[in-house]
Design an enzyme around this catalytic site. Structure first.
Site, PDB file in Angstrom:
ATOM      1  N   LYS A   1       0.822  -1.223   0.000  1.00 56.41           N
ATOM      2  CA  LYS A   1       0.000   0.000   0.000  1.00 56.41           C
ATOM      3  C   LYS A   1       0.852   1.267   0.000  1.00 56.41           C
ATOM      4  CE  LYS A   1      -3.819  -2.346   2.248  1.00 56.41           C
ATOM      5  NZ  LYS A   1      -5.056  -2.251   2.965  1.00 56.41           N
TER       6      LYS A   1
ATOM      7  N   GLU B   1      -2.279   6.677   8.444  1.00 52.37           N
ATOM      8  CA  GLU B   1      -3.050   7.491   7.500  1.00 52.37           C
ATOM      9  C   GLU B   1      -4.094   8.279   8.294  1.00 52.37           C
ATOM     10  OE1 GLU B   1      -4.291   5.591   3.513  1.00 52.37           O
ATOM     11  OE2 GLU B   1      -6.088   5.447   4.741  1.00 52.37           O
TER      12      GLU B   1
ATOM     13  N   HIS C   1     -15.005  -3.609   8.552  1.00 54.17           N
ATOM     14  CA  HIS C   1     -14.235  -3.273   7.347  1.00 54.17           C
ATOM     15  C   HIS C   1     -14.310  -4.360   6.275  1.00 54.17           C
ATOM     16  CE1 HIS C   1     -12.833   0.043   9.629  1.00 54.17           C
ATOM     17  NE2 HIS C   1     -12.184  -0.702  10.489  1.00 54.17           N
TER      18      HIS C   1
ATOM     19  N   ARG D   1      -6.554  -8.118  -8.805  1.00 51.40           N
ATOM     20  CA  ARG D   1      -7.186  -9.423  -9.077  1.00 51.40           C
ATOM     21  C   ARG D   1      -8.664  -9.192  -9.377  1.00 51.40           C
ATOM     22  NH1 ARG D   1     -10.157  -9.115  -4.448  1.00 51.40           N
ATOM     23  NH2 ARG D   1      -9.038  -8.167  -2.744  1.00 51.40           N
TER      24      ARG D   1
HETATM   25  P1  ADP Z   1      -8.170  -4.094   3.273  1.00 55.25           P
HETATM   26  O1  ADP Z   1      -7.105  -4.083   2.227  1.00 55.25           O
HETATM   27  O2  ADP Z   1      -7.791  -4.790   4.522  1.00 55.25           O
HETATM   28  O3  ADP Z   1      -9.527  -4.514   2.732  1.00 55.25           O
HETATM   29  P2  ADP Z   1      -8.707  -1.269   2.911  1.00 55.25           P
HETATM   30  O4  ADP Z   1      -7.542  -0.347   2.865  1.00 55.25           O
HETATM   31  O5  ADP Z   1      -9.326  -1.675   1.593  1.00 55.25           O
HETATM   32  O6  ADP Z   1      -8.311  -2.574   3.746  1.00 55.25           O
HETATM   33  O7  ADP Z   1      -9.834  -0.675   3.841  1.00 55.25           O
HETATM   34  C1  ADP Z   1     -10.990  -1.407   4.199  1.00 55.25           C
HETATM   35  C2  ADP Z   1     -12.024  -0.490   4.811  1.00 55.25           C
HETATM   36  O8  ADP Z   1     -11.476   0.162   5.972  1.00 55.25           O
HETATM   37  C3  ADP Z   1     -12.474   0.640   3.917  1.00 55.25           C
HETATM   38  O9  ADP Z   1     -13.485   0.262   3.033  1.00 55.25           O
HETATM   39  C4  ADP Z   1     -12.982   1.647   4.959  1.00 55.25           C
HETATM   40  O10 ADP Z   1     -14.251   1.296   5.432  1.00 55.25           O
HETATM   41  C5  ADP Z   1     -11.981   1.480   6.081  1.00 55.25           C
HETATM   42  N1  ADP Z   1     -10.867   2.442   5.958  1.00 55.25           N
HETATM   43  C6  ADP Z   1      -9.633   2.219   5.460  1.00 55.25           C
HETATM   44  N2  ADP Z   1      -8.874   3.334   5.510  1.00 55.25           N
HETATM   45  C7  ADP Z   1      -9.624   4.287   6.060  1.00 55.25           C
HETATM   46  C8  ADP Z   1      -9.408   5.678   6.388  1.00 55.25           C
HETATM   47  N3  ADP Z   1      -8.255   6.282   6.168  1.00 55.25           N
HETATM   48  N4  ADP Z   1     -10.438   6.372   6.935  1.00 55.25           N
HETATM   49  C9  ADP Z   1     -11.631   5.760   7.175  1.00 55.25           C
HETATM   50  N5  ADP Z   1     -11.887   4.472   6.900  1.00 55.25           N
HETATM   51  C10 ADP Z   1     -10.905   3.738   6.346  1.00 55.25           C
END
Ligand code: ADP
Length: 500
Positions: free
Chosen positions: A123, A207, A242, A299
């Site tokens: 990431k 973040e 999440h 993917r």
């Molecule tokens: P993963 O790769 O584990 O699926 P993601 O980075 O795609 O994780 O994030 C999954 C979820 O977490 C997002 O859809 C959101 O709901 C929450 N999320 C991630 N980053 C943030 C952020 N900076 N602020 C608020 N919610 C976040």
């Protein structure tokens, strides 16, 4: 990246509904679908869809799970002269080493090149590429944060609340939200240990945490000739811990202008990455309609069918064509989004006991049918749901002209969907679709947590009420004693059930 003019056979390094999904497209394209039988589920439903079945070699205890065993999978493909491997989602689908080993052995890996998987799978690196492409991002650490002291400084620079994420993260694991400095130490340490355990990689980054955003993702596809197009967005804000539960396309949160901007950003990012294959660029969208790049998945996604429904395209076919070196035959102007689609994930879980997995045998299964109704299922009557695999056993995907219509049509289909023997999330999906906030399209990623109680118990209350009123009505009609004396009492009971 190795490509082949002709792919005659594909080994599907996966199981369940996605193995069937891939086999269907392979067969449509005149390609042999080669499935893998494991000792954990020798009679699995997906095997029935395959042209050839290969037995996974005998395993010793404590070996990595079959679909994560790179060398055995490559050997199986080589010995049986299979031309290509499709990894599906999960397992090795975003593992650059697997893609490298396939290529070394002359097997086409159906996905992007190892370099792209490596870059976008991290990431932190993905954010650097997004920065070069001028894509908006939330404030974050420049790279991974290796000490608690660094974490403290960076978190205060970014400003609380912040989120700590595993660089190699996925499936919502390794993430911690921190609202004040006094919580940072404990959260930082637990994020690092979860990242190490889950991904064998302790690297985490920080973040800015956005309160109550939308999760919007853009489906893109690119070829080996520098062409990249997008296939519209998916709305994935209905999440628990999440993890996505229900997805739709398009998103009720976007208008045409915003759609143009966000899809443009996704394509710019993919071009900067030199992307080829299917991919998904994930964004968060705030209340002021600002969007921020979050990560890219290299993917096919679980929720790809909603995009297939509104574009009329077969995404797996596009993925296979690009992998065998074809140029994209579609231009952006060929992509027309039509109607609205919803996908409900059907998990063998009990919402009333904290979504704990429900194991057992599917005793009976009745699936809904009709125009615009698609079931991607890994089970049939007689299938066993075991602890070895993910609890998602089926997906219902529905398409209609408008959002209102597709919500009603999905509810009807869910009522017809009967799975006996194991508890599933079907009642929960129904409760989401009946919820006013959802119907108004006014939800965000906090929707489920905010309304958990009413969502979990709504269906149960509804059934109770229906039974109660039927009995009351029967008593009235037949002039027999009712459970209550009059309608007023009936309404009191209704209110006591606190039914909203
Ligand atoms: P993963 O790769 O584990 O699926 P993601 O980075 O795609 O994780 O994030 C999954 C979820 O977490 C997002 O859809 C959101 O709901 C929450 N999320 C991630 N980053 C943030 C952020 N900076 N602020 C608020 N919610 C976040």
């Amino acid at each position: 990246m190795k490509t082949k003019d002709k792919i005659n056979s594909i080994l599907i390094a996966n199981r369940g509904e996605i193995a069937i999904r891939i086999a269907r497209t392979a067969q449509k394209m005149g390609i042999q679908a080669v499935g893998i039988r494991t000792q954990k589920e020798p009679n699995a439903h997906y095997l029935g869809q395959m042209d050839v079945i290969l037995d996974f070699p005998e395993r010793e205890k404590n070996q990595v799970p079959e679909f994560l065993d790179i060398e055995s999978l490559v050997l199986l493909a080589k010995r049986n002269q299979v031309d290509a491997i499709h990894p599906g989602y999960g397992y090795l689908s975003e593992n650059a080493d697997f893609a490298i080993r396939c290529t070394e052995e002359g097997i086409v890996f159906i996905g992007p090149s190892p370099r792209i998987i490596q870059n976008m799978g991290d990431k932190v690196v993905a954010k650097q590429i997004a920065g070069k492409a001028g894509v908006p991002m939330l404030g974050s650490s420049k790279g991974s944060v290796v000490t608690l002291d660094d974490a403290t400084v960076i978190a205060s620079q970014i400003g609380y609340p912040i989120i700590i994420k595993a660089s190699a993260g996925g499936g919502g694991r390794g993430m911690r939200i921190v609202r004040k400095e006094s919580d940072l130490k404990q959260m930082y340490l637990s994020a690092v240990s979860e990242a190490t355990l889950a991904f064998n990689n302790p690297s985490v980054f920080i973040e800015k945490y956005l309160e109550n955003p939308h999760h919007i993702e853009i489906q893109i596809v690119g070829d080996n000739f520098g062409n990249v197009i997008h296939l519209g967005e998916r709305e994935c804000s209905i999440q628990r811990k999440h993890q996505k539960l229900l997805e739709e396309a398009p998103s009720p949160a976007l208008d045409e202008e915003l759609r143009k901007k966000i899809t443009g950003a996704a394509v710019a990012l993919a071009k900067e990455a030199g992307y080829m294959s299917l991919g998904t660029v994930e964004f968060l969208l705030d209340k002021q309609k600002n969007f921020y790049f979050m990560e890219m998945n290299t993917r096919v996604q679980v929720e790809h069918p909603v995009t297939e429904m509104i574009t009329g395209l077969d995404l797996i076919e596009l993925q296979i064509r690009v992998a065998r070196g074809e140029k994209l035959s579609l231009k952006q102007s060929d992509i027309k989004l039509k109607g609205w689609a919803i996908e409900c994930r059907i998990n063998a879980e009990d919402p009333q006991s904290g979504f704990s997995p429900c194991l057992g045998v599917v005793k009976a299964l009745r699936i809904p049918k009709g125009n615009g109704i698609r079931i991607d299922s890994g089970v049939v009557a007689g299938s066993e749901v075991t602890p070895h695999f993910d609890s998602m056993i089926s997906k219902l995907i529905v398409h209609a002209d408008t959002r209102e219509e597709v919500i009603e049509k999905t509810l009807k289909a869910l009522s017809e969907f009967q799975i006996k023997g194991v508890k599933t999330t079907i009642p929960f999906d129904k409760a989401v679709l009946r919820n006013e906030v959802f119907r108004l399209g006014d939800f965000d990623t906090s929707f489920i947590e905010k309304d958990m109680d009413s969502l979990v118990y709504r269906e149960e209350k509804e059934e109770l009420l229906a039974a109660f009123f039927a009995a009351h009505h029967y008593a009235e009609q037949h002039q027999t004693p009712s459970l209550v004396d009059n309608d007023e009492d009936a309404w009191t009971i209704r209110n006591r059930l606190n039914f909203k």
